[in-house]
Design a protein around this motif. Structure first.
Motif, PDB file in Angstrom:
ATOM      1  N   ALA A  77      32.632  29.982  35.162  1.00 47.96           N
ATOM      2  CA  ALA A  77      31.620  29.400  35.979  1.00 47.96           C
ATOM      3  C   ALA A  77      32.175  29.259  37.444  1.00 47.96           C
ATOM      4  O   ALA A  77      31.485  29.576  38.484  1.00 47.96           O
ATOM      5  N   LYS A  78      33.372  28.661  37.673  1.00 43.24           N
ATOM      6  CA  LYS A  78      33.783  28.252  38.823  1.00 43.24           C
ATOM      7  C   LYS A  78      34.228  29.730  39.571  1.00 43.24           C
ATOM      8  O   LYS A  78      33.737  29.861  40.697  1.00 43.24           O
ATOM      9  N   GLN A  79      34.928  30.912  38.846  1.00 47.67           N
ATOM     10  CA  GLN A  79      35.044  31.834  39.879  1.00 47.67           C
ATOM     11  C   GLN A  79      33.677  32.429  39.941  1.00 47.67           C
ATOM     12  O   GLN A  79      33.764  33.277  41.016  1.00 47.67           O
ATOM     13  N   ALA A  80      32.878  32.814  39.101  1.00 50.87           N
ATOM     14  CA  ALA A  80      31.674  33.344  39.397  1.00 50.87           C
ATOM     15  C   ALA A  80      30.833  32.867  40.316  1.00 50.87           C
ATOM     16  O   ALA A  80      29.988  33.561  41.061  1.00 50.87           O
ATOM     17  N   HIS A 129      32.200  31.292  42.995  1.00 54.70           N
ATOM     18  CA  HIS A 129      32.947  31.874  44.175  1.00 54.70           C
ATOM     19  C   HIS A 129      32.436  33.191  44.626  1.00 54.70           C
ATOM     20  O   HIS A 129      32.344  33.461  45.899  1.00 54.70           O
ATOM     21  N   PHE A 130      32.205  34.079  43.724  1.00 54.09           N
ATOM     22  CA  PHE A 130      32.002  35.384  43.725  1.00 54.09           C
ATOM     23  C   PHE A 130      30.449  35.523  44.522  1.00 54.09           C
ATOM     24  O   PHE A 130      30.044  36.164  45.523  1.00 54.09           O
ATOM     25  N   TYR A 131      29.601  34.656  43.951  1.00 48.07           N
ATOM     26  CA  TYR A 131      27.887  34.856  44.398  1.00 48.07           C
ATOM     27  C   TYR A 131      27.889  34.056  45.767  1.00 48.07           C
ATOM     28  O   TYR A 131      27.216  34.557  46.802  1.00 48.07           O
ATOM     29  N   LYS A 132      28.805  32.997  45.917  1.00 50.41           N
ATOM     30  CA  LYS A 132      28.961  32.702  47.493  1.00 50.41           C
ATOM     31  C   LYS A 132      29.587  33.753  48.203  1.00 50.41           C
ATOM     32  O   LYS A 132      29.032  33.847  49.577  1.00 50.41           O
ATOM     33  N   THR A 133      30.677  34.208  48.031  1.00 47.30           N
ATOM     34  CA  THR A 133      31.131  35.015  48.997  1.00 47.30           C
ATOM     35  C   THR A 133      30.644  36.261  49.193  1.00 47.30           C
ATOM     36  O   THR A 133      30.289  36.938  50.350  1.00 47.30           O
ATOM     37  N   ALA A 134      30.154  37.060  48.137  1.00 47.29           N
ATOM     38  CA  ALA A 134      29.644  38.352  47.995  1.00 47.29           C
ATOM     39  C   ALA A 134      28.259  38.350  48.416  1.00 47.29           C
ATOM     40  O   ALA A 134      27.810  39.092  49.173  1.00 47.29           O
TER      41      ALA A 134
END
Length: 385
Positions: free
Chosen positions: A42-45, A47-52
């Protein structure tokens, strides 16, 4: 077909308002409250939705908040809230869901005035229980949730929050983060599409009609949605105020494996195929998403040779739309612009649609041919066509 059953493509424009009126409001829905995805990390996901995609940090639940079973990161952009959840226990139901389906949508949460009444109405009409009405309280008030099962392992949670003044809901703390990229212009969820097995479309469209009071907004058959090789069928279900729209897809017979069949194989059964999110400026939004690393389906350049003749005058520059791969379609109420991402998971399952409506209330029927050819090209690259 009589005027009280206007569900065909041909009658769509004439009967749109009558269809909204036909939906029964014994279950008034105020909007989409949140969408929860079960994910491996969840932490990496998050970050993905924030960045992308341009989401911002909102709330967190985990070990630090006393949650010993799972962690959830809540990200927000305008009216869209995504909850990204990962388990701590490898033998939990969440772990089982991820092993079977990969990362994917588990909960489509609907904002209601009365979660007890929403539960009573739906269960009395035959819905299978996912969650009894339950109160969650903290110093900011009380949230009441209840839930029912839908297609596959997907569930609807009814959320009543009129007596809650907190950030998200009890059990969550504010997620403090120094990294919050700017919004990329995503406003709200326009619709969410479910893929079901052959024969399941009628079952689940009837479920939404009987159990939740929805009406059939439009039906596409395999002549509407097909290419030389593949086809599918779809029924779009809507609630009374038109804020919630759920197209239900099922595969149709074709020479090769359709996108729905590919999804069912890799997801391990029915589930949410894509989330369509609205923007007020699709050119700016797609440009920002591309810069953030979001990958979109390639639209054949020949598509744009005739699009002007088909849709007429539009405000946007056609050369810019072609460069970005944005498609256009028109109905009697206006036009829309849309584009589809590639799958956002390693499995070819969940993807996103970016849509801007300029009056149109349809779903881009004129773009189906180009869209499906683009999807088939990706299937061919994966060796799954």
């Amino acid at each position: 077909m009589n005027s009280s059953d206007l569900t065909s493509v041909e009658n769509y424009h004439y009967g749109t308002q009558k269809i909204f009126d036909k939906a029964q409001d014994f279950l008034p829905i105020l909007g989409t409250d949140y969408v929860e995805l079960y994910v491996g990390n969840a932490k990496q996901a998050a970050h993905f939705y924030k960045t992308a995609f341009g989401f911002q940090s909102l709330a967190y639940s985990g070990l630090e908040t006393g949650n010993r079973e799972f962690c959830s990161y809540v990200v927000v952009q305008d009216k869209i809230r995504l909850v990204l959840t990962s388990p701590f226990n490898p033998d939990s139901d969440i772990s089982h869901h991820i092993r079977r389906h990969g990362d994917g949508v588990k909960v489509i949460a609907l904002w209601v005035e009365d979660a007890h009444e929403a539960f009573r109405q739906t269960v009395s009409r035959g819905a299978e229980i996912a969650m009894e009405p339950t109160e969650f309280s903290d110093e900011f008030g009380t949230v009441i949730k209840s839930g029912i099962k839908t297609y596959g392992d997907t569930i609807h949670i009814f959320v009543e929050r009129k007596n809650y003044k907190g950030l998200f809901m009890p059990g969550f703390a504010k997620w403090e983060s120094d990294y919050n990229p700017p919004s990329k212009g995503l406003k709200y969820i326009d619709h969410m599409v479910g893929n079901v097995e052959l024969g399941g479309m009628q079952k689940w469209s009837a479920f939404y009609e009987k159990v939740m009071g929805f009406a059939n907004l439009i039906t596409f058959d395999d002549k509407d949605i097909s290419t030389q090789y593949t086809a599918l069928m779809s029924k779009v279900m809507t609630n009374g105020n038109g804020r919630i729209k759920f197209p239900i897809n099922e595969p149709a017979k074709g020479l090769k494996k359709s996108q729905v069949e590919e999804y069912l194989d890799f997801y391990g059964g029915p589930g949410c195929q894509h989330i369509a999110v609205a923007t007020d400026d699709i050119v700016a939004t797609v440009s920002a998403l591309r810069y953030g690393g979001v990958e979109f389906l390639h639209v054949p350049g020949t598509y744009y040779d005739t699009v002007g003749d088909r849709v007429g005058e539009i405000s946007e520059d056609l050369a810019t739309l072609k460069k970005l791969g944005i498609m256009v379609d028109r109905d009697e109420e206006g036009y829309l612009l849309q584009i589809f991402t590639k799958p956002v998971e390693d499995r070819p399952t969940l993807f996103f649609e970016i849509i801007q409506r300029k009056g149109a209330r349809s779903f881009g029927k004129g773009n189906f041919q180009a869209l499906f050819e683009s999807i088939e090209a990706e299937q061919a690259r994966r060796g799954t066509l």
